[in-house]
Design an enzyme around this catalytic site. Sequence first.
Site, PDB file in Angstrom:
ATOM      1  CB  ALA A 268      -0.885  -0.019   1.231  1.00 51.28           C
TER       2      ALA A 268
ATOM      3  N   GLY B  82       0.458  -4.974   0.915  1.00 50.59           N
ATOM      4  CA  GLY B  82      -0.722  -5.118   0.048  1.00 50.59           C
ATOM      5  C   GLY B  82      -0.429  -5.889  -1.234  1.00 50.59           C
TER       6      GLY B  82
ATOM      7  CD  GLU C  78      -2.481  -7.352   3.106  1.00 43.95           C
ATOM      8  OE1 GLU C  78      -2.105  -6.218   2.728  1.00 43.95           O
ATOM      9  OE2 GLU C  78      -3.141  -7.539   4.135  1.00 43.95           O
TER      10      GLU C  78
ATOM     11  CD  GLU D 114       1.483  -5.105   5.927  1.00 38.32           C
ATOM     12  OE1 GLU D 114       2.259  -6.027   6.293  1.00 38.32           O
ATOM     13  OE2 GLU D 114       0.839  -5.156   4.867  1.00 38.32           O
TER      14      GLU D 114
HETATM   15  N1  COA Z   1       4.502   3.204  -0.846  1.00 36.33           N
HETATM   16  C1  COA Z   1       4.811   4.360  -1.440  1.00 36.33           C
HETATM   17  N2  COA Z   1       5.895   4.503  -2.231  1.00 36.33           N
HETATM   18  C2  COA Z   1       6.676   3.426  -2.390  1.00 36.33           C
HETATM   19  C3  COA Z   1       6.406   2.196  -1.779  1.00 36.33           C
HETATM   20  C4  COA Z   1       5.233   2.103  -0.977  1.00 36.33           C
HETATM   21  N3  COA Z   1       4.863   0.970  -0.391  1.00 36.33           N
HETATM   22  N4  COA Z   1       7.375   1.319  -2.121  1.00 36.33           N
HETATM   23  C5  COA Z   1       8.212   1.988  -2.911  1.00 36.33           C
HETATM   24  N5  COA Z   1       7.807   3.257  -3.081  1.00 36.33           N
HETATM   25  C6  COA Z   1       8.424   4.323  -3.858  1.00 36.33           C
HETATM   26  C7  COA Z   1       9.629   4.925  -3.149  1.00 36.33           C
HETATM   27  O1  COA Z   1       9.212   5.872  -2.205  1.00 36.33           O
HETATM   28  C8  COA Z   1      10.379   5.511  -4.306  1.00 36.33           C
HETATM   29  O2  COA Z   1       9.762   6.704  -4.699  1.00 36.33           O
HETATM   30  P1  COA Z   1      10.652   8.011  -5.074  1.00 36.33           P
HETATM   31  O3  COA Z   1      11.477   7.574  -6.256  1.00 36.33           O
HETATM   32  O4  COA Z   1       9.655   9.060  -5.405  1.00 36.33           O
HETATM   33  O5  COA Z   1      11.491   8.285  -3.855  1.00 36.33           O
HETATM   34  C9  COA Z   1      10.146   4.496  -5.424  1.00 36.33           C
HETATM   35  O6  COA Z   1       8.972   3.779  -5.056  1.00 36.33           O
HETATM   36  C10 COA Z   1      11.259   3.504  -5.591  1.00 36.33           C
HETATM   37  O7  COA Z   1      11.492   2.903  -4.344  1.00 36.33           O
HETATM   38  P2  COA Z   1      12.927   2.813  -3.637  1.00 36.33           P
HETATM   39  O8  COA Z   1      12.698   2.646  -2.177  1.00 36.33           O
HETATM   40  O9  COA Z   1      13.778   3.933  -4.085  1.00 36.33           O
HETATM   41  O10 COA Z   1      13.478   1.436  -4.286  1.00 36.33           O
HETATM   42  P3  COA Z   1      14.508   0.431  -3.629  1.00 36.33           P
HETATM   43  O11 COA Z   1      14.821  -0.554  -4.708  1.00 36.33           O
HETATM   44  O12 COA Z   1      15.622   1.143  -2.981  1.00 36.33           O
HETATM   45  O13 COA Z   1      13.688  -0.310  -2.458  1.00 36.33           O
HETATM   46  C11 COA Z   1      11.795  -1.476  -1.508  1.00 36.33           C
HETATM   47  C12 COA Z   1      12.579  -1.112  -2.783  1.00 36.33           C
HETATM   48  C13 COA Z   1      10.538  -2.229  -1.940  1.00 36.33           C
HETATM   49  C14 COA Z   1      12.657  -2.392  -0.605  1.00 36.33           C
HETATM   50  C15 COA Z   1      11.430  -0.191  -0.737  1.00 36.33           C
HETATM   51  O14 COA Z   1      10.844   0.731  -1.635  1.00 36.33           O
HETATM   52  C16 COA Z   1      10.438  -0.430   0.378  1.00 36.33           C
HETATM   53  O15 COA Z   1      10.817  -0.916   1.444  1.00 36.33           O
HETATM   54  N6  COA Z   1       9.158  -0.088   0.135  1.00 36.33           N
HETATM   55  C17 COA Z   1       8.111  -0.236   1.114  1.00 36.33           C
HETATM   56  C18 COA Z   1       7.702  -1.673   1.262  1.00 36.33           C
HETATM   57  C19 COA Z   1       6.660  -1.832   2.353  1.00 36.33           C
HETATM   58  O16 COA Z   1       6.917  -1.636   3.521  1.00 36.33           O
HETATM   59  N7  COA Z   1       5.444  -2.195   1.926  1.00 36.33           N
HETATM   60  C20 COA Z   1       4.337  -2.404   2.839  1.00 36.33           C
HETATM   61  C21 COA Z   1       3.539  -1.179   2.988  1.00 36.33           C
HETATM   62  S1  COA Z   1       2.210  -1.404   4.118  1.00 36.33           S
END
Ligand code: COA
Length: 263
Positions: free
Chosen positions: A68, A113, A116, A136
Amino acid sequence: MIKKSYQYLQFELEQAIGILTIDREDKLNALNSDLIEELRSFLQEISDKPLSGMILTGAGEKSFIAGADIAAMTEMSPKQAQDFAFCGQHVTLMIEELRFPVVAAVNGFSLGGGLEMALACDYIYATQNALFGLPEVSLGLIPGFGGTQRLSKIIGRHRAKQLIYSGRKIKIDEAKRIGLVLEDFESKDQMLKQIKNELSKLQHNSPHAIGVAKTVINKGADLSVEEGLEIEKSQFAQLFDSYDMQEGTKAFIEKRKAEFKGK
Ligand code: COA
């Protein structure tokens, strides 16, 4: 087949097999409210179409769905969060209730999500770079689109608790070992090709019977064996009124290929 146009969704149709791609690649296909609304609208639109199956995947090679939208969630009140969870859960139920099989083709991150959504599909195939998790609790949250319920049912309650309490992300080998993922692939292209091939083979069978089998299996997951057997018996009996059952059994006796109509 699909009349509306969508900002975050792409849909292709190949020989009655749909490929639905979540397309918000700059945010790793994270699910914001608009995207979830689009999914609800799309799933409503597709629900009565005569597909043999559908594939759910994410745009690009890096991410299926990274969860999400965390940025959007920082702005939400509890009431807005409740609506957000309602809509996300509704999408998962709509996927489960589609009358045709839906396969999650996980290409990279399948977090929160994203996992999910995959759990609501009939089963999960994934690329070797896939990473799964429900992180989460690391954000002070719990899964809100069905993860606390469906993960336990698929991999068992103890494993689900261990993954949800730790927020640990698991790689493909572990995901396969615990039964979350059925098959893995070197590339997204190979994975999509294999799923299309498998779904196209289902076209030899009655789409109506497949839809009924899906419903009975899903309903039974929440019931005792005895209650599930009641549903199985009643649905089994109702099929005797269907065109496909008449045709399938007659074709066997007449030693010819059945021509199913999906009803
Ligand atoms: N919500 C909003 N934005 C997200 C996102 C999320 N769940 N996951 C990734 N993004 C965005 C990042 O903020 C970034 O945006 P920006 O370029 O404007 O800064 C872009 O997607 C690329 O992500 P980035 O973090 O730079 O890539 P990465 O390869 O370094 O890391 C992840 C990838 C998936 C490990 C990392 O993005 C992450 O931990 N995301 C959240 C995962 C999460 O906790 N999901 C559950 C949510 S309830």
